[in-house]
Design a protein around this motif. Structure first.
Motif, mmCIF file in Angstrom:
data_model
loop_
_atom_site.group_PDB
_atom_site.id
_atom_site.type_symbol
_atom_site.label_atom_id
_atom_site.label_comp_id
_atom_site.label_asym_id
_atom_site.label_seq_id
_atom_site.Cartn_x
_atom_site.Cartn_y
_atom_site.Cartn_z
ATOM 1 N N UNK A 1 -4.153 4.983 0.772
ATOM 2 C CA UNK A 1 -3.184 3.919 0.953
ATOM 3 C C UNK A 1 -2.455 3.719 -0.371
ATOM 4 N N UNK A 2 -1.154 3.610 -0.302
ATOM 5 C CA UNK A 2 -0.374 3.403 -1.521
ATOM 6 C C UNK A 2 -0.530 1.970 -2.019
ATOM 7 N N UNK A 3 -0.207 1.775 -3.269
ATOM 8 C CA UNK A 3 -0.279 0.432 -3.846
ATOM 9 C C UNK A 3 0.657 -0.503 -3.096
ATOM 10 N N UNK A 4 1.849 -0.024 -2.763
ATOM 11 C CA UNK A 4 2.806 -0.858 -2.032
ATOM 12 C C UNK A 4 2.251 -1.246 -0.669
ATOM 13 N N UNK A 5 1.504 -0.347 -0.025
ATOM 14 C CA UNK A 5 0.887 -0.669 1.270
ATOM 15 C C UNK A 5 -0.124 -1.805 1.107
ATOM 16 N N UNK A 6 -0.877 -1.803 0.005
ATOM 17 C CA UNK A 6 -1.788 -2.917 -0.271
ATOM 18 C C UNK A 6 -1.001 -4.219 -0.361
ATOM 19 N N UNK A 7 0.099 -4.209 -1.113
ATOM 20 C CA UNK A 7 0.906 -5.421 -1.271
ATOM 21 C C UNK A 7 1.491 -5.872 0.061
ATOM 22 N N UNK A 8 1.933 -4.926 0.875
ATOM 23 C CA UNK A 8 2.484 -5.261 2.191
ATOM 24 C C UNK A 8 1.415 -5.892 3.077
ATOM 25 N N UNK A 9 0.206 -5.338 3.050
ATOM 26 C CA UNK A 9 -0.898 -5.893 3.843
ATOM 27 C C UNK A 9 -1.273 -7.298 3.370
ATOM 28 N N UNK A 10 -1.266 -7.495 2.068
ATOM 29 C CA UNK A 10 -1.584 -8.816 1.511
ATOM 30 C C UNK A 10 -0.540 -9.829 1.956
ATOM 31 N N UNK A 11 0.720 -9.440 1.907
ATOM 32 C CA UNK A 11 1.784 -10.356 2.341
ATOM 33 C C UNK A 11 1.649 -10.667 3.823
ATOM 34 N N UNK A 12 1.298 -9.677 4.627
ATOM 35 C CA UNK A 12 1.091 -9.899 6.052
ATOM 36 C C UNK A 12 -0.043 -10.875 6.333
ATOM 37 N N UNK A 13 -1.090 -10.789 5.527
ATOM 38 C CA UNK A 13 -2.254 -11.660 5.734
ATOM 39 C C UNK A 13 -2.039 -13.062 5.172
ATOM 40 N N UNK A 14 -1.403 -13.150 4.002
ATOM 41 C CA UNK A 14 -1.312 -14.445 3.312
ATOM 42 C C UNK A 14 0.070 -15.086 3.383
ATOM 43 N N UNK A 15 1.083 -14.282 3.693
ATOM 44 C CA UNK A 15 2.456 -14.779 3.648
ATOM 45 C C UNK A 15 3.000 -14.854 2.231
ATOM 46 N N UNK A 16 2.250 -14.334 1.265
ATOM 47 C CA UNK A 16 2.642 -14.412 -0.142
ATOM 48 C C UNK A 16 2.876 -13.018 -0.714
ATOM 49 N N UNK A 17 3.918 -12.915 -1.518
ATOM 50 C CA UNK A 17 4.260 -11.657 -2.166
ATOM 51 C C UNK A 17 3.884 -11.683 -3.636
ATOM 52 N N UNK A 18 4.197 -10.610 -4.349
ATOM 53 C CA UNK A 18 3.841 -10.503 -5.763
ATOM 54 C C UNK A 18 4.320 -11.677 -6.621
ATOM 55 N N UNK A 19 5.559 -12.103 -6.436
ATOM 56 C CA UNK A 19 6.059 -13.227 -7.238
ATOM 57 C C UNK A 19 5.293 -14.510 -6.966
ATOM 58 N N UNK A 20 4.901 -14.712 -5.701
ATOM 59 C CA UNK A 20 4.104 -15.890 -5.360
ATOM 60 C C UNK A 20 2.761 -15.869 -6.094
ATOM 61 N N UNK A 21 2.111 -14.710 -6.106
ATOM 62 C CA UNK A 21 0.815 -14.605 -6.784
ATOM 63 C C UNK A 21 0.965 -14.755 -8.302
ATOM 64 N N UNK A 22 2.066 -14.270 -8.851
ATOM 65 C CA UNK A 22 2.303 -14.468 -10.291
ATOM 66 C C UNK A 22 2.427 -15.961 -10.611
ATOM 67 N N UNK A 23 3.175 -16.678 -9.796
ATOM 68 C CA UNK A 23 3.343 -18.125 -10.010
ATOM 69 C C UNK A 23 2.026 -18.866 -9.838
ATOM 70 N N UNK A 24 1.277 -18.520 -8.795
ATOM 71 C CA UNK A 24 -0.013 -19.175 -8.563
ATOM 72 C C UNK A 24 -0.994 -18.895 -9.695
ATOM 73 N N UNK A 25 -1.011 -17.657 -10.185
ATOM 74 C CA UNK A 25 -1.912 -17.302 -11.290
ATOM 75 C C UNK A 25 -1.555 -18.103 -12.533
ATOM 76 N N UNK A 26 -0.275 -18.300 -12.768
ATOM 77 C CA UNK A 26 0.172 -19.096 -13.921
ATOM 78 C C UNK A 26 -0.284 -20.553 -13.759
ATOM 79 N N UNK A 27 -0.120 -21.093 -12.564
ATOM 80 C CA UNK A 27 -0.538 -22.475 -12.294
ATOM 81 C C UNK A 27 -2.043 -22.661 -12.455
ATOM 82 N N UNK A 28 -2.812 -21.639 -12.074
ATOM 83 C CA UNK A 28 -4.277 -21.711 -12.181
ATOM 84 C C UNK A 28 -4.765 -21.456 -13.604
ATOM 85 N N UNK A 29 -3.880 -21.027 -14.492
ATOM 86 C CA UNK A 29 -4.273 -20.741 -15.864
ATOM 87 C C UNK A 29 -4.817 -19.339 -16.074
#
Length: 74
Positions: A1-29
């Motif tokens: 599975x390609x890395x992009x496929x992992x990201x696509x699957x994560x977005x399908x499951x959570x509704x969140x993309x890479x930028x969302x996770x970057x923002x959340x990680x920043x908020x969590x410290x």
């Protein structure tokens, strides 16, 4: 599975993309000004608990946050 496929699957499951996770990680410290400040285990535990991601998918987000991988990578 390609890395992009992992990201696509994560977005399908959570509704969140890479930028969302970057923002959340920043908020969590887990990152500061985009630079990773947390260990892999901390990131994985957060993603498993809050988003019910499996280990492989959580590690994909860790790789994204660390800058080892980026969107579109194989």
């Amino acid at each position: 599975m390609s890395f992009q496929a992992y990201l696509d699957n994560i977005k399908g499951k959570t509704g969140k993309g890479p930028d969302d996770f970057r923002k959340l990680a920043e908020q969590k410290g887990f990152t500061k000004k985009g630079a990773l400040t947390a260990k892999a285990g901390d990131i994985v535990a957060w993603l498993k608990e809050d988003f019910e991601l499996g280990h492989g998918h959580a590690m994909a987000i860790f790789a994204l946050l660390k800058g080892v991988k980026k969107e579109g990578d194989q």
